[in-house]
Design a protein around this motif. Structure first.
Motif, PDB file in Angstrom:
ATOM      1  N   THR A  84      -6.195   0.104  -3.027  1.00 23.32           N
ATOM      2  CA  THR A  84      -6.298  -0.547  -1.834  1.00 23.32           C
ATOM      3  C   THR A  84      -7.666  -0.877  -1.432  1.00 23.32           C
ATOM      4  OG1 THR A  84      -4.408   0.718  -1.286  1.00 23.32           O
ATOM      5  CG2 THR A  84      -5.370  -0.521   0.463  1.00 23.32           C
ATOM      6  N   VAL A  85      -8.597  -0.309  -2.104  1.00 21.21           N
ATOM      7  CA  VAL A  85      -9.995  -0.714  -1.720  1.00 21.21           C
ATOM      8  C   VAL A  85     -10.137  -2.489  -2.259  1.00 21.21           C
ATOM      9  CG1 VAL A  85     -10.859   1.421  -1.950  1.00 21.21           C
ATOM     10  CG2 VAL A  85     -10.752   0.103  -3.976  1.00 21.21           C
ATOM     11  N   GLY A  86      -9.525  -2.719  -3.021  1.00 19.84           N
ATOM     12  CA  GLY A  86      -9.416  -4.133  -3.461  1.00 19.84           C
ATOM     13  C   GLY A  86      -9.363  -5.008  -2.159  1.00 19.84           C
TER      14      GLY A  86
ATOM     15  N   PRO B 190      -4.728  -5.369  -4.052  1.00 18.24           N
ATOM     16  CA  PRO B 190      -4.843  -3.954  -4.430  1.00 18.24           C
ATOM     17  C   PRO B 190      -3.669  -3.798  -5.827  1.00 18.24           C
ATOM     18  CG  PRO B 190      -4.770  -3.979  -2.010  1.00 18.24           C
ATOM     19  CD  PRO B 190      -4.972  -5.399  -2.714  1.00 18.24           C
ATOM     20  N   ALA B 191      -4.324  -3.024  -6.834  1.00 17.34           N
ATOM     21  CA  ALA B 191      -3.482  -2.665  -7.991  1.00 17.34           C
ATOM     22  C   ALA B 191      -2.864  -1.320  -7.778  1.00 17.34           C
ATOM     23  CB  ALA B 191      -4.182  -2.703  -9.074  1.00 17.34           C
ATOM     24  N   ARG B 192      -1.654  -1.147  -8.239  1.00 18.63           N
ATOM     25  CA  ARG B 192      -1.041   0.133  -8.331  1.00 18.63           C
ATOM     26  C   ARG B 192      -1.178   0.841  -9.527  1.00 18.63           C
ATOM     27  NH1 ARG B 192       3.914  -2.643  -7.354  1.00 18.63           N
ATOM     28  NH2 ARG B 192       4.145  -2.972  -5.119  1.00 18.63           N
ATOM     29  N   ARG B 193      -1.640   2.329  -9.262  1.00 16.04           N
ATOM     30  CA  ARG B 193      -1.880   3.213 -10.465  1.00 16.04           C
ATOM     31  C   ARG B 193      -0.795   3.192 -11.297  1.00 16.04           C
ATOM     32  NH1 ARG B 193      -2.380   8.591  -6.978  1.00 16.04           N
ATOM     33  NH2 ARG B 193      -2.070   6.988  -5.313  1.00 16.04           N
ATOM     34  N   SER B 194       0.464   2.842 -11.066  1.00 13.86           N
ATOM     35  CA  SER B 194       1.400   2.905 -11.910  1.00 13.86           C
ATOM     36  C   SER B 194       1.546   1.704 -13.081  1.00 13.86           C
ATOM     37  CB  SER B 194       2.685   3.070 -11.238  1.00 13.86           C
ATOM     38  OG  SER B 194       3.007   1.834 -10.600  1.00 13.86           O
TER      39      SER B 194
END
Lengths: 380, 208
Positions: free
Chosen positions: B81-83, A77-81
């Motif tokens: 988080t869908v990753g 998961p990547a962070r939107r920031s």
């Protein structure tokens, strides 16, 4: 044009930051994979010959799972920031951020020009946003250190255990069985071994050896008769390779199950577990005179006899064996006839005869009666 | 603050473990469904059976992606988080490789790392891109155009998966493993970068 340039420049900056993060994740995966592989190797070597030792299947499944986890690391998961973090790290005067947040108006050109200047400065050298936190870098470095230490320990243990350098599933190297007449007699095939043991027993009286030993002197035509026959090349389809046969037959049905490519040839290495026991463990054959590994190789006097006959045939005729692993009775009979027919060779002796020799021959005949010497036969 | 960070890290770890378990459950569900369809698929041409099996796998994988997307929205988590669907796909791939290795214990099985695992991971990444939500510049969250995007993602993933299966089964050639690996890795790399930009840098793209 300037707006497109500023937009393109900010997206290029963002792309560089994204690639930098993915590059770090790749390095983290490599460190994790290296550490996990080394630890698995160390565990396998440490538990060698114990019940807890992982099987070749488990070992290779773990290695494949480790190597196949790269997408998980990259897509975590990547962070939107991330985007604004990259912009702020490269924008000390918030020029870019101000331009990004401006929705059009009289200050558009001014903000855009300042954003372009900041973007130009940001693309010089390595942008700060691509550097990961020190704690993350230390953690990755620790993974590599653990991997290296485990790898070295695993190799030391592997060499000490007799497996040599182990990059895959640890297996002991095969030690060629030393043929011994006494052990051969215990093998359970006395008809073949005893005859050769008698020949060996005669030799110590000639050369003065203290103990009867298998003949290894140079010049003997069958000096390696008591050693392991080379039936490994002669018989590829060993009885114990049930898994290999199953793989060969099932390989034809495999493509319908999943997207897999690759030929179905069975290869060696840690994965091959073709022996009947199924545990894939190696080890020299229990009886001398036969090559093989594990407990699946059944000693057979027929294989031994055939291998020795093929060797004699090749030595006598100078032709490499053409009998193959499963010769027909006719083939074997023809080969035997061809080999032993030389024993019936008849040599005609003509020309002048030395009178002294003729006299000796006559005296011999007179003393010992008519015999084969009169027809000129030669027997070995 | 320290306690909050520990809790956050624990939650992340738990979610990762749950994704791994979901991948294992998905693998089992795929085997069950394909086993149930085997009597039917035995009567159709092989290419159709391969495509149908691929369709079963992709449909189940899409179902898991939708479940994850729904959970992320309801729990108010980061959209990225869908990753975790890709993590589940890697877990599924590991189990599939192990089962394949048990049946065909040769070193050729390692080619699956390039030929099969990227198919699972790439499809999961594609679904994650299509099913997640995005934040508008004013902070309001809205889902992407669900039906069209999801249908396109499913069609593309199914076609890709079926294509690889059919070529491997019916039209193999010596360079197939390496060609398939290279093509798969290129596609997977592009999808991973797209996923990172989609959920990590979309605010910048949406602004300008």
């Amino acid at each position: 044009m300037r707006m497109m340039s500023a937009r393109r420049a900010v997206r290029r900056l963002v792309l560089r930051d994204a690639l930098g993060r993915l590059r770090f994740r790749s390095v983290a995966w490599l460190g994790t994979a290296f550490a996990a592989w080394s630890l698995t190797l160390l565990a396998s070597v440490s538990l060698l010959d114990t019940r807890l030792m992982p099987s070749p299947l488990a070992f290779n499944a773990i290695v494949m799972a480790i190597v196949g986890s790269l997408p998980a690391f990259l897509a975590y998961p990547a962070r939107r920031s991330w985007g604004m973090d990259a912009i702020r790290a490269a924008d000390s005067e918030t020029s870019i951020e101000a331009w990004l947040g401006y929705r059009g108006g009289p200050a558009e050109r001014l903000l855009e020009r300042r954003a372009l200047e900041a973007l130009g400065l940001a693309t010089i050298g390595v942008p700060q946003a691509t550097r990961r936190p020190a704690s993350a870098r230390r953690f990755v470095a620790a993974l590599y250190a653990v991997g290296l230490a485990s790898f070295v320990a695993a190799q030391i243990a592997s060499i000490g255990s007799g497996c040599g350098l182990s990059l895959g599933y640890p297996e002991r190297e095969i030690v060629p069985a030393v043929s011994d007449a006494s052990v051969a007699i215990e093998d359970g095939y006395p008809a073949v071994v005893e005859a050769e043991a008698e020949e060996v027993d005669e030799k110590p009286a000639e050369d003065g050896s203290a103990e009867p030993r298998p003949s290894r002197s140079a010049g003997e035509a069958d000096e390696n008769r008591l050693e392991e026959p080379d039936f490994v090349a002669a018989s590829d389809g060993r009885p114990g390779d049930g898994a290999a046969e199953a793989a060969a037959t099932d390989q034809a049905k495999a493509p319908s199950r999943s997207a897999v490519a690759g030929a179905g040839t069975r290869r060696g290495g840690a994965v091959s577990s073709g022996d009947g026991s199924g545990d894939g463990s190696g080890g020299e054959a229990s009886s001398p005179g036969y090559e093989g590994r594990g407990r699946a190789i059944e000693p057979s006097p027929m294989l031994d006899y055939r291998a020795r006959f093929e060797r004699q045939y090749a030595e006598a005729t100078g032709v490499e064996t053409a009998i193959g692993p499963e010769p027909s009775a006719e083939t074997v009979s023809a080969a035997i006839t061809e080999l032993f027919s030389s024993y019936d060779a008849r040599v005609v002796v003509g020309g002048d005869v030395d009178p002294e020799l003729a006299g000796l021959g006559a005296a011999w005949l007179d003393a010992f009666g008519p015999g084969a010497a009169a027809t000129g036969e030669r027997r070995p | 603050m320290r306690r909050a960070s520990i809790l956050a890290a624990s939650a992340t770890t738990l979610r990762t473990l749950a994704a791994i378990a979901a991948g294992a459950a998905l693998w089992y569900a795929m085997r069950l469904c394909q086993g149930a369809l085997r009597p039917v698929l035995g009567r159709v041409p092989e290419w159709a059976a391969l495509a149908a099996n691929a369709g079963v796998e992709e449909a189940l994988r899409l179902g898991l992606a939708l479940l994850i997307a729904r959970y992320v929205r309801r729990a108010g988590l980061e959209p990225g988080t869908v990753g975790l669907g890709v993590v589940a796909a890697c877990s599924l791939g590991a189990l599939e490789n192990a089962s394949y290795l048990a049946a065909f214990p040769t070193l050729d099985a390692y080619w699956r790392l390039g030929y099969a695992v990227p198919i699972h991971a790439g499809a999961a990444a594609l679904y994650a891109i299509g099913t997640g939500e995005s934040k508008s510049p004013d902070g309001a969250s809205r889902p992407t155009s669900w039906p069209a995007g999801i249908a396109a993602a499913f069609t593309l993933a199914w076609a890709w998966h079926s294509g690889f299966n059919i070529v491997a089964a019916l039209f193999p050639f010596p360079a197939l493993p390496i060609v398939g690996t290279v093509v798969n890795l290129i596609a997977l790399s592009a999808l991973v970068v797209a996923l990172a930009i989609r959920y990590g840098y979309w605010s910048v793209y949406a602004a300008r």
